[in-house]
Design a protein around this motif. Structure first.
Motif, PDB file in Angstrom:
ATOM      1  N   PRO A 322       0.826  -1.210   0.000  1.00 48.05           N
ATOM      2  CA  PRO A 322       0.000   0.000   0.000  1.00 48.05           C
ATOM      3  C   PRO A 322       0.858   1.257   0.000  1.00 48.05           C
ATOM      4  O   PRO A 322       1.933   1.303   0.586  1.00 48.05           O
ATOM      5  CB  PRO A 322      -0.811  -0.126   1.297  1.00 48.05           C
ATOM      6  CG  PRO A 322      -0.009  -1.052   2.169  1.00 48.05           C
ATOM      7  CD  PRO A 322       0.684  -1.997   1.240  1.00 48.05           C
ATOM      8  N   ALA A 323       0.360   2.285  -0.693  1.00 45.58           N
ATOM      9  CA  ALA A 323       1.065   3.563  -0.771  1.00 45.58           C
ATOM     10  C   ALA A 323       0.062   4.642  -1.128  1.00 45.58           C
ATOM     11  O   ALA A 323      -1.000   4.358  -1.683  1.00 45.58           O
ATOM     12  CB  ALA A 323       2.184   3.505  -1.816  1.00 45.58           C
ATOM     13  N   THR A 324       0.388   5.894  -0.812  1.00 50.68           N
ATOM     14  CA  THR A 324      -0.495   7.007  -1.161  1.00 50.68           C
ATOM     15  C   THR A 324      -0.163   7.593  -2.529  1.00 50.68           C
ATOM     16  O   THR A 324      -0.800   8.547  -2.965  1.00 50.68           O
ATOM     17  CB  THR A 324      -0.417   8.116  -0.103  1.00 50.68           C
ATOM     18  OG1 THR A 324       0.927   8.575   0.009  1.00 50.68           O
ATOM     19  CG2 THR A 324      -0.890   7.593   1.260  1.00 50.68           C
ATOM     20  N   PHE A 325       0.834   7.004  -3.208  1.00 44.78           N
ATOM     21  CA  PHE A 325       1.156   7.420  -4.568  1.00 44.78           C
ATOM     22  C   PHE A 325       1.891   6.290  -5.268  1.00 44.78           C
ATOM     23  O   PHE A 325       2.734   5.612  -4.676  1.00 44.78           O
ATOM     24  CB  PHE A 325       2.047   8.665  -4.573  1.00 44.78           C
ATOM     25  CG  PHE A 325       2.529   9.057  -5.949  1.00 44.78           C
ATOM     26  CD1 PHE A 325       1.646   9.601  -6.869  1.00 44.78           C
ATOM     27  CD2 PHE A 325       3.847   8.841  -6.332  1.00 44.78           C
ATOM     28  CE1 PHE A 325       2.076   9.945  -8.144  1.00 44.78           C
ATOM     29  CE2 PHE A 325       4.282   9.194  -7.599  1.00 44.78           C
ATOM     30  CZ  PHE A 325       3.395   9.743  -8.509  1.00 44.78           C
ATOM     31  N   TYR A 326       1.519   6.078  -6.539  1.00 38.82           N
ATOM     32  CA  TYR A 326       2.211   5.102  -7.369  1.00 38.82           C
ATOM     33  C   TYR A 326       2.639   5.781  -8.671  1.00 38.82           C
ATOM     34  O   TYR A 326       1.792   6.282  -9.412  1.00 38.82           O
ATOM     35  CB  TYR A 326       1.313   3.921  -7.716  1.00 38.82           C
ATOM     36  CG  TYR A 326       0.882   3.076  -6.540  1.00 38.82           C
ATOM     37  CD1 TYR A 326       1.737   2.129  -5.984  1.00 38.82           C
ATOM     38  CD2 TYR A 326      -0.393   3.221  -5.987  1.00 38.82           C
ATOM     39  CE1 TYR A 326       1.344   1.343  -4.907  1.00 38.82           C
ATOM     40  CE2 TYR A 326      -0.790   2.453  -4.919  1.00 38.82           C
ATOM     41  CZ  TYR A 326       0.075   1.518  -4.375  1.00 38.82           C
ATOM     42  OH  TYR A 326      -0.319   0.750  -3.310  1.00 38.82           O
ATOM     43  N   ALA A 327       3.929   5.782  -8.937  1.00 34.14           N
ATOM     44  CA  ALA A 327       4.398   6.252 -10.233  1.00 34.14           C
ATOM     45  C   ALA A 327       4.179   5.193 -11.296  1.00 34.14           C
ATOM     46  O   ALA A 327       4.062   5.501 -12.487  1.00 34.14           O
ATOM     47  CB  ALA A 327       5.877   6.618 -10.160  1.00 34.14           C
TER      48      ALA A 327
END
Length: 651
Positions: A322-327
């Motif tokens: 989980p992350a708050t941003f994915y490139a």
């Protein structure tokens, strides 16, 4: 993404072209077309938006429209009535007047000496919505459409309501966007001294859209108007439907493929609310090239092979932390010949419980009550309703949110499991209040315990049988309901578990019930999670690769103030108030060619006290500024939304 300007046909741009309407109004268009189109006419493509052609969508237009023009199309980016440089007042979304104007524009384009009489319509978001809506009007010159990030159901799948619940994060927020945009004047470069009178006409005539939206809280004629799903057969031209998993507008893509009878194609990638060639997250694709194959086939009669390919192509996303941003979102492309797909079948997990433990199992178990009282400050960490591809928009680790919900986990899977479609949650339940909702999340739980949100859904329980005709709840009575989650394409990795999380509150995205609610879910045969499992297909590995992303050169822009965004979540341990704050400074830029400077700042604050759902308040402040030399315009809007037990209050 690479840029190119060496097109087969040299391009000329007309910055402002007036298109007359039957009632005498003039709509402003920006047009790109081949230099020799008067001698060798070409098909026309229309994009019809309220987002200001001269200083709003200029950057993205410069990267797309000349590309089409250089390949033999005349592209008209038209400001809607009451927006940008066009005459009139914009008084709501998707009105009959908007559709009438679009039909008139299409006829006008087809009559121009540089057009061969064939017209296509395209757009993302609003432009995708109205392309579908106008296609249903069947203007004879319209031959095909291409829609991105759109909906076919204005009530259940847009920024207003979801599952019959008012969308807390969007209802007032989007209205405040349009309130500010509708208050901007036209550019004096094109309208001269009329700009002030036109501006005051807009200020006095354009209402806050939220008033109409909250007046219509069920699926009535207001929402049916402009919802393509009400009559798919009205659309008689080919449709290319596109979405991205990080966007909020995906549910309509498979529905459209299933409902339409015309030639159609669907594409869903990993992207946010943006164009596929722009990525966010990667992989971006050469979508301008792919869309040219679509237009060449239907507007020029060229056999590009695009209709020989499978109907639906999707990016199945791999399990990721989980992350708050994915490139970037790892995964792979798959293709299905139709929708519903013969490659997809249902797999069921039943809800189980014993003592303090809950779990999922393929076999049904004993019927037992599992109870939870919702917390009003719950769910502010579940991510945005839809992403634009910026940091802080994706949901982070869901473990904290899972801890405040009824959760049910399956055993770790022994081999990867792919799902593609709409997960559904059947529940036998009861509540202790006459007004209640249920929220459900589907998560991918890794061996280390990290919980990644895969999909979610809402249901206003008074809408359990119909969004048009709500039925009251009897406290304590058992009901059988189904919560459909958002469409998704996801691979659960070996050793990972599915988790379903259930709650009677989801305040970030669902306006809470007027009284605190205790929800009881009954395990057993009647409560189950149903997953659309897709079997891997040998043909998936042989799919034609997309070309690399490319565009025309971007418009020259000068950054005068760098954009900056902050998002914070605070909980007061003394008074129990949760505050979610968004501070979004879009920066200040100057259009080098026109000299226009644009400035955009936003603050959104959401506050609610635990145990007091009627304490929820949404407050939004927005400032827009336009300036060229000594001409300077500043628009400030303040919007607030609250509710009591029977009414919403907006100021």
């Amino acid at each position: 993404m690479s840029t190119r300007a060496d097109f087969p046909r040299p391009v000329r741009e007309i910055e402002n072209l007036w298109i007359p309407m039957p009632d005498g109004a003039r709509l402003a268009a920006r047009v790109w077309l081949p230099e020799d189109a008067e001698i060798d006419p070409v098909p026309a493509l229309l994009e019809f938006l309220p987002y200001r052609k001269s200083d709003g969508t200029t950057l993205r237009d410069s990267m797309r429209q000349p590309y089409y023009a250089g390949h033999g199309y005349a592209v008209a980016r038209v400001d809607m009535r009451g927006s940008g440089d066009s005459d009139g007042v914009l008084d709501d979304e998707y009105t009959t007047q908007e559709h009438d104007d679009a039909v008139a524009i299409i006829a006008w384009l087809a009559r121009q000496s540089w057009c061969d009489g064939n017209v296509g319509m395209m757009g993302i978001s609003w432009g995708g919505f109205n392309s579908l809506q106008v296609a249903a009007r069947r203007p004879p010159e319209l031959k095909a459409i291409l829609v991105i990030g759109f909906t076919d159901d204005r009530y259940a799948d847009d920024v207003h309501y979801m599952g019959g619940c008012v969308i807390t994060s969007q209802m007032l927020s989007w209205s405040s966007v349009m309130l500010a945009y509708n208050a901007l004047p036209p550019d004096p470069r094109w309208v001269g001294e009329r700009w002030r009178d036109m501006w005051f006409e807009r200020l006095e005539g354009s209402p806050p859209f939220v008033e109409a939206w909250l007046t219509h809280q069920t699926r009535d004629a207001y929402w049916k108007h402009g919802s393509a799903g009400e009559d798919y057969d009205a659309i008689q031209v080919p449709v290319y439907a596109v979405g991205g998993w990080a966007d909020s507008y995906n549910n309509s893509v498979p529905r459209l493929l299933a409902g339409l009878s015309v030639p159609r194609k669907g594409l869903i990638g990993p992207w946010a609310h943006t164009f596929p060639e722009m990525g966010g997250p990667e992989p971006a694709i050469g979508f301008l090239q792919d869309s040219l194959r679509w237009w060449d086939h239907w507007l020029k009669g060229v056999d590009t092979g695009i209709m020989d390919e499978p109907m639906l192509r999707c990016w199945i996303q791999d399990s990721v932390p989980p992350a708050t941003f994915y490139a970037e979102r790892p995964g792979r492309w798959v293709a299905d010949p139709a929708w519903p797909s013969p490659n997809v079948s249902w797999w069921s997990y039943h809800l189980h419980g014993a003592g303090p433990a809950n779990w999922l199992d393929v076999a049904p178990g004993t019927t037992l009550p599992r109870t939870i009282r919702g917390r009003e400050g719950y769910s502010f960490d579940v991510g945005q309703w839809g992403s634009y591809g910026s940091p802080g928009e994706w949901p982070g680790d869901q473990r904290a949110a899972d801890g405040e919900a009824l959760t049910f986990d399956c055993e770790p899977v022994e081999k990867p499991m792919d799902i593609l479609g709409y997960p559904e949650l059947d529940l036998s339940l009861s509540v202790d209040r006459p007004l209640a909702l249920v929220a459900a999340r589907l998560c991918d739980v890794a061996p280390d315990g990290a919980s990644t949100l895969v999909s979610w859904g809402l249901l206003n329980l008074t809408h359990r049988n119909s969004h048009e005709f709500p039925e009251p709840l009897v406290p304590g009575e058992r009901y059988q309901v189904t919560v459909r989650l958002n469409v998704t394409g996801h691979r659960l990795a070996t050793g990972h578990r599915w988790r379903v999380a259930i709650s009677p509150t989801y305040t970030r995205h669902a306006w809470p019930s007027p009284e605190p609610v205790t929800l009881t879910v009954f395990t057993g045969a009647a409560s189950r999670l149903r997953l659309p499992v897709r079997d891997p297909q040998p043909d998936d590995d042989a799919l034609r690769p997309f070309p690399s992303a490319e565009s025309s050169p971007p418009l020259a822009m000068e950054t005068l103030r760098t954009p900056a965004t902050r998002k914070s979540l605070r909980h007061d341990l003394i008074d129990g108030v949760t505050e979610y704050l968004i501070e979004d400074d879009a920066g200040r830029s100057r259009h080098v060619g026109s000299g226009m400077e644009t400035d955009d700042r936003l603050m959104e604050r959401y506050t609610v006290r635990d145990g007091a759902p009627l304490s929820l308040q949404v407050h939004i402040e927005r400032t827009l500024e336009l300036q060229r030399d000594e001409w300077r315009i500043r628009v400030e809007t303040l919007s607030t939304m609250t509710a009591d037990a029977t009414h919403f209050h907006v100021s």
